[in-house]
Write a protein that holds these residues in place. Structure first.
Motif, PDB file in Angstrom:
ATOM      1  N   PRO A   8      -1.919  -2.032 -20.174  1.00  0.00           N
ATOM      2  CA  PRO A   8      -1.061  -2.776 -19.235  1.00  0.00           C
ATOM      3  C   PRO A   8      -1.205  -2.340 -17.783  1.00  0.00           C
ATOM      4  O   PRO A   8      -0.732  -3.039 -16.881  1.00  0.00           O
ATOM      5  CB  PRO A   8       0.356  -2.475 -19.749  1.00  0.00           C
ATOM      6  CG  PRO A   8       0.175  -2.161 -21.191  1.00  0.00           C
ATOM      7  CD  PRO A   8      -1.130  -1.438 -21.278  1.00  0.00           C
ATOM      8  N   LEU A   9      -1.853  -1.188 -17.544  1.00  0.00           N
ATOM      9  CA  LEU A   9      -2.041  -0.711 -16.177  1.00  0.00           C
ATOM     10  C   LEU A   9      -3.313  -1.260 -15.541  1.00  0.00           C
ATOM     11  O   LEU A   9      -3.718  -0.799 -14.462  1.00  0.00           O
ATOM     12  CB  LEU A   9      -2.091   0.825 -16.168  1.00  0.00           C
ATOM     13  CG  LEU A   9      -0.862   1.546 -16.726  1.00  0.00           C
ATOM     14  CD1 LEU A   9      -1.082   3.047 -16.697  1.00  0.00           C
ATOM     15  CD2 LEU A   9       0.387   1.172 -15.931  1.00  0.00           C
ATOM     16  N   ILE A  10      -3.936  -2.234 -16.188  1.00  0.00           N
ATOM     17  CA  ILE A  10      -5.187  -2.789 -15.687  1.00  0.00           C
ATOM     18  C   ILE A  10      -5.019  -3.416 -14.307  1.00  0.00           C
ATOM     19  O   ILE A  10      -5.976  -3.513 -13.519  1.00  0.00           O
ATOM     20  CB  ILE A  10      -5.745  -3.835 -16.691  1.00  0.00           C
ATOM     21  CG1 ILE A  10      -7.162  -4.262 -16.297  1.00  0.00           C
ATOM     22  CG2 ILE A  10      -4.809  -5.039 -16.761  1.00  0.00           C
ATOM     23  CD1 ILE A  10      -8.169  -3.182 -16.363  1.00  0.00           C
ATOM     24  N   GLY A  11      -3.787  -3.836 -13.989  1.00  0.00           N
ATOM     25  CA  GLY A  11      -3.560  -4.463 -12.689  1.00  0.00           C
ATOM     26  C   GLY A  11      -3.744  -3.510 -11.521  1.00  0.00           C
ATOM     27  O   GLY A  11      -4.111  -3.932 -10.421  1.00  0.00           O
ATOM     28  N   ILE A  12      -3.518  -2.207 -11.740  1.00  0.00           N
ATOM     29  CA  ILE A  12      -3.637  -1.233 -10.650  1.00  0.00           C
ATOM     30  C   ILE A  12      -5.071  -1.132 -10.143  1.00  0.00           C
ATOM     31  O   ILE A  12      -5.309  -1.276  -8.938  1.00  0.00           O
ATOM     32  CB  ILE A  12      -3.091   0.139 -11.096  1.00  0.00           C
ATOM     33  CG1 ILE A  12      -1.599   0.022 -11.420  1.00  0.00           C
ATOM     34  CG2 ILE A  12      -3.331   1.186 -10.015  1.00  0.00           C
ATOM     35  CD1 ILE A  12      -0.985   1.301 -11.953  1.00  0.00           C
ATOM     36  N   PRO A  13      -6.067  -0.886 -11.012  1.00  0.00           N
ATOM     37  CA  PRO A  13      -7.448  -0.839 -10.482  1.00  0.00           C
ATOM     38  C   PRO A  13      -7.917  -2.181  -9.921  1.00  0.00           C
ATOM     39  O   PRO A  13      -8.718  -2.210  -8.982  1.00  0.00           O
ATOM     40  CB  PRO A  13      -8.280  -0.425 -11.699  1.00  0.00           C
ATOM     41  CG  PRO A  13      -7.446  -0.735 -12.880  1.00  0.00           C
ATOM     42  CD  PRO A  13      -6.031  -0.541 -12.442  1.00  0.00           C
ATOM     43  N   LEU A  14      -7.402  -3.292 -10.463  1.00  0.00           N
ATOM     44  CA  LEU A  14      -7.768  -4.599  -9.913  1.00  0.00           C
ATOM     45  C   LEU A  14      -7.281  -4.746  -8.471  1.00  0.00           C
ATOM     46  O   LEU A  14      -8.013  -5.256  -7.610  1.00  0.00           O
ATOM     47  CB  LEU A  14      -7.189  -5.719 -10.778  1.00  0.00           C
ATOM     48  CG  LEU A  14      -7.820  -5.906 -12.167  1.00  0.00           C
ATOM     49  CD1 LEU A  14      -7.089  -6.992 -12.942  1.00  0.00           C
ATOM     50  CD2 LEU A  14      -9.297  -6.245 -12.040  1.00  0.00           C
ATOM     51  N   PHE A  19      -8.533  -4.939  -2.812  1.00  0.00           N
ATOM     52  CA  PHE A  19      -8.226  -4.591  -1.425  1.00  0.00           C
ATOM     53  C   PHE A  19      -9.385  -3.834  -0.779  1.00  0.00           C
ATOM     54  O   PHE A  19      -9.656  -4.005   0.411  1.00  0.00           O
ATOM     55  CB  PHE A  19      -6.954  -3.752  -1.358  1.00  0.00           C
ATOM     56  CG  PHE A  19      -5.700  -4.554  -1.561  1.00  0.00           C
ATOM     57  CD1 PHE A  19      -5.741  -5.938  -1.647  1.00  0.00           C
ATOM     58  CD2 PHE A  19      -4.477  -3.930  -1.678  1.00  0.00           C
ATOM     59  CE1 PHE A  19      -4.602  -6.679  -1.830  1.00  0.00           C
ATOM     60  CE2 PHE A  19      -3.321  -4.654  -1.864  1.00  0.00           C
ATOM     61  CZ  PHE A  19      -3.379  -6.037  -1.935  1.00  0.00           C
ATOM     62  N   ALA A  20     -10.048  -2.977  -1.555  1.00  0.00           N
ATOM     63  CA  ALA A  20     -11.186  -2.226  -1.010  1.00  0.00           C
ATOM     64  C   ALA A  20     -12.329  -3.156  -0.612  1.00  0.00           C
ATOM     65  O   ALA A  20     -13.025  -2.912   0.381  1.00  0.00           O
ATOM     66  CB  ALA A  20     -11.672  -1.199  -2.026  1.00  0.00           C
ATOM     67  N   LEU A  21     -12.505  -4.230  -1.372  1.00  0.00           N
ATOM     68  CA  LEU A  21     -13.559  -5.199  -1.062  1.00  0.00           C
ATOM     69  C   LEU A  21     -13.097  -6.270  -0.077  1.00  0.00           C
ATOM     70  O   LEU A  21     -13.851  -7.200   0.212  1.00  0.00           O
ATOM     71  CB  LEU A  21     -14.034  -5.874  -2.350  1.00  0.00           C
ATOM     72  CG  LEU A  21     -14.712  -4.936  -3.373  1.00  0.00           C
ATOM     73  CD1 LEU A  21     -15.068  -5.697  -4.632  1.00  0.00           C
ATOM     74  CD2 LEU A  21     -15.953  -4.285  -2.767  1.00  0.00           C
ATOM     75  N   VAL A  28      -5.930 -11.455  -4.942  1.00  0.00           N
ATOM     76  CA  VAL A  28      -6.028 -10.174  -5.650  1.00  0.00           C
ATOM     77  C   VAL A  28      -4.764  -9.915  -6.469  1.00  0.00           C
ATOM     78  O   VAL A  28      -4.824  -9.549  -7.651  1.00  0.00           O
ATOM     79  CB  VAL A  28      -6.258  -9.031  -4.646  1.00  0.00           C
ATOM     80  CG1 VAL A  28      -6.156  -7.670  -5.342  1.00  0.00           C
ATOM     81  CG2 VAL A  28      -7.624  -9.164  -3.992  1.00  0.00           C
ATOM     82  N   VAL A  29      -3.605 -10.107  -5.853  1.00  0.00           N
ATOM     83  CA  VAL A  29      -2.341  -9.856  -6.556  1.00  0.00           C
ATOM     84  C   VAL A  29      -2.167 -10.827  -7.720  1.00  0.00           C
ATOM     85  O   VAL A  29      -1.689 -10.446  -8.804  1.00  0.00           O
ATOM     86  CB  VAL A  29      -1.166  -9.965  -5.561  1.00  0.00           C
ATOM     87  CG1 VAL A  29       0.168  -9.875  -6.303  1.00  0.00           C
ATOM     88  CG2 VAL A  29      -1.264  -8.873  -4.505  1.00  0.00           C
ATOM     89  N   GLY A  35      -4.061 -10.483 -15.160  1.00  0.00           N
ATOM     90  CA  GLY A  35      -4.707  -9.487 -16.021  1.00  0.00           C
ATOM     91  C   GLY A  35      -3.706  -8.620 -16.758  1.00  0.00           C
ATOM     92  O   GLY A  35      -3.867  -8.343 -17.948  1.00  0.00           O
ATOM     93  N   THR A  36      -2.649  -8.212 -16.059  1.00  0.00           N
ATOM     94  CA  THR A  36      -1.608  -7.396 -16.697  1.00  0.00           C
ATOM     95  C   THR A  36      -0.881  -8.186 -17.769  1.00  0.00           C
ATOM     96  O   THR A  36      -0.587  -7.675 -18.850  1.00  0.00           O
ATOM     97  CB  THR A  36      -0.616  -6.891 -15.642  1.00  0.00           C
ATOM     98  OG1 THR A  36      -1.314  -6.144 -14.642  1.00  0.00           O
ATOM     99  CG2 THR A  36       0.442  -6.010 -16.275  1.00  0.00           C
ATOM    100  N   GLY A  37      -0.584  -9.458 -17.460  1.00  0.00           N
ATOM    101  CA  GLY A  37       0.120 -10.285 -18.445  1.00  0.00           C
ATOM    102  C   GLY A  37      -0.692 -10.506 -19.699  1.00  0.00           C
ATOM    103  O   GLY A  37      -0.175 -10.385 -20.823  1.00  0.00           O
TER     104      GLY A  37
END
Length: 247
Positions: A8-14, A19-21, A28-29, A35-37
Motif C-alpha cells: 500500500p505504500l507504493i504511492g510514496i515512491p511514485l 516530482f524528481a522527473l 503524479v498525485v 496505484g495505492t488504491g
C-alpha cells in the motif's frame, strides 16, 4: 517484512519519482492515488467515488469566486503600484528582507491555524511580489524581466513553503487529524494530534532556517545579475551607436 504490508505504500515512491522527473504534479498525485488504491484491492469505481468525495469535501470554490474578482478590482485601481511606492519610501527595505519577514509571519500564523492570512491570489500577487520588486527597483533602478520573474518566483515560494511546513504544527489541521485517525484505525495507538504537531516543529524550524539562508543571499545575487545586465546593455548600446556612426 511482509510484502503485503509494504504494497500500500507504493504511492510514496511514485510521488518521489514523479516530482524528481518534473512531471505534472496533478498527474503524479492522481497516478499515486490510483496505484495505492489498486494495491489495497479497491476496484476502479470505488476509487472514482473516493476521489470525487474527497474533492467535494475539500474544495473552496465559493472562496475562490469571491477572492479573484476583488483582487482584480483592487489591482485595477492601483494596489500593486501603491505597494511599490510605499516600499520605495523605506530606505532599508530590500527584496530579501521583505520576503524573509513575510516567511516568518506566514509560517508562524499557519502554525496557529490562520491559514487564510496569506495566499497566492490575495497576498503574493497583489502585495508581496510588487513590494519586493519595488524594493529592488529602489536600489538598482530599472529591473530586467528575468529579475522581475525571479523575485515573483521567490515570493510565491515563500508562501508555499511557509504554509506547507507551518500548518503541520497546527493540531486541528486536516492532515494532522487524518494521520492520527489513520494510525488508530490500523491499531497504532498513543499517537495524538498534539504529538504529531510537536514533531512537526523541528521540520518547520529547519525549513525556516534553510529558506531564510537562501533569501539572505538573494539581494547579493540580484545585484550581481543586474551589474552584468547593465554592462551587456551598455555594450550593446555602444555597439549600436558605433554602427550608426559608421553608417
Amino acid at each position: 517484512m511482509n510484502a503485503e504490508l509494504l504494497l500500500p505504500l507504493i504511492g510514496i515512491p511514485l510521488v518521489v519519482i514523479g516530482f524528481a522527473l518534473r512531471f505534472n504534479p496533478l498527474l503524479v498525485v492522481t497516478i499515486a492515488g490510483l496505484g495505492t488504491g489498486f494495491a489495497v484491492g479497491m476496484d476502479f469505481i470505488s476509487l472514482l467515488e473516493t476521489f470525487g468525495e474527497k474533492f467535494l469535501n475539500s474544495r473552496q470554490l465559493t472562496s475562490s469566486l469571491l477572492i479573484l474578482p476583488i483582487i482584480g478590482l483592487l489591482e485595477h485601481y492601483g494596489l500593486r503600484e501603491r505597494a511599490q511606492q510605499w516600499v520605495a519610501s523605506i530606505r532599508s527595505a530590500t527584496a530579501g528582507r521583505i520576503l524573509m519577514l513575510y516567511f516568518v509571519v506566514r509560517e508562524a500564523s499557519a502554525a496557529m491555524g490562520l491559514l487564510s492570512l496569506g495566499g497566492q491570489a490575495q497576498t503574493v500577487r497583489p502585495l508581496l511580489s510588487p513590494m519586493a520588486e519595488g524594493a529592488a527597483s529602489n536600489l538598482h533602478g530599472d529591473l530586467p524581466p528575468a529579475i522581475r520573474d525571479r523575485i515573483a518566483a521567490h515570493a510565491a515560494a515563500c508562501d508555499n513553503v511557509a504554509l506547507f511546513f507551518g500548518e503541520d504544527i497546527f493540531i486541528a489541521f486536516g492532515a494532522v487529524l487524518l494521520m492520527a485517525a489513520f494510525l488508530k484505525e490500523n491499531g497504532i495507538t498513543g499517537v495524538e494530534p498534539l504529538a504529531i504537531g510537536l514533531w512537526g516543529i523541528p521540520t518547520a524550524l529547519c525549513a525556516l532556517l534553510i529558506h531564510l539562508f537562501r533569501l539572505s543571499r538573494l539581494d547579493a545575487s540580484i545585484a550581481k545579475e543586474i551589474a552584468v545586465w547593465q554592462k551587456s546593455h551598455q555594450a550593446s548600446q555602444t555597439n549600436q551607436s558605433e554602427a550608426e556612426v559608421k553608417a
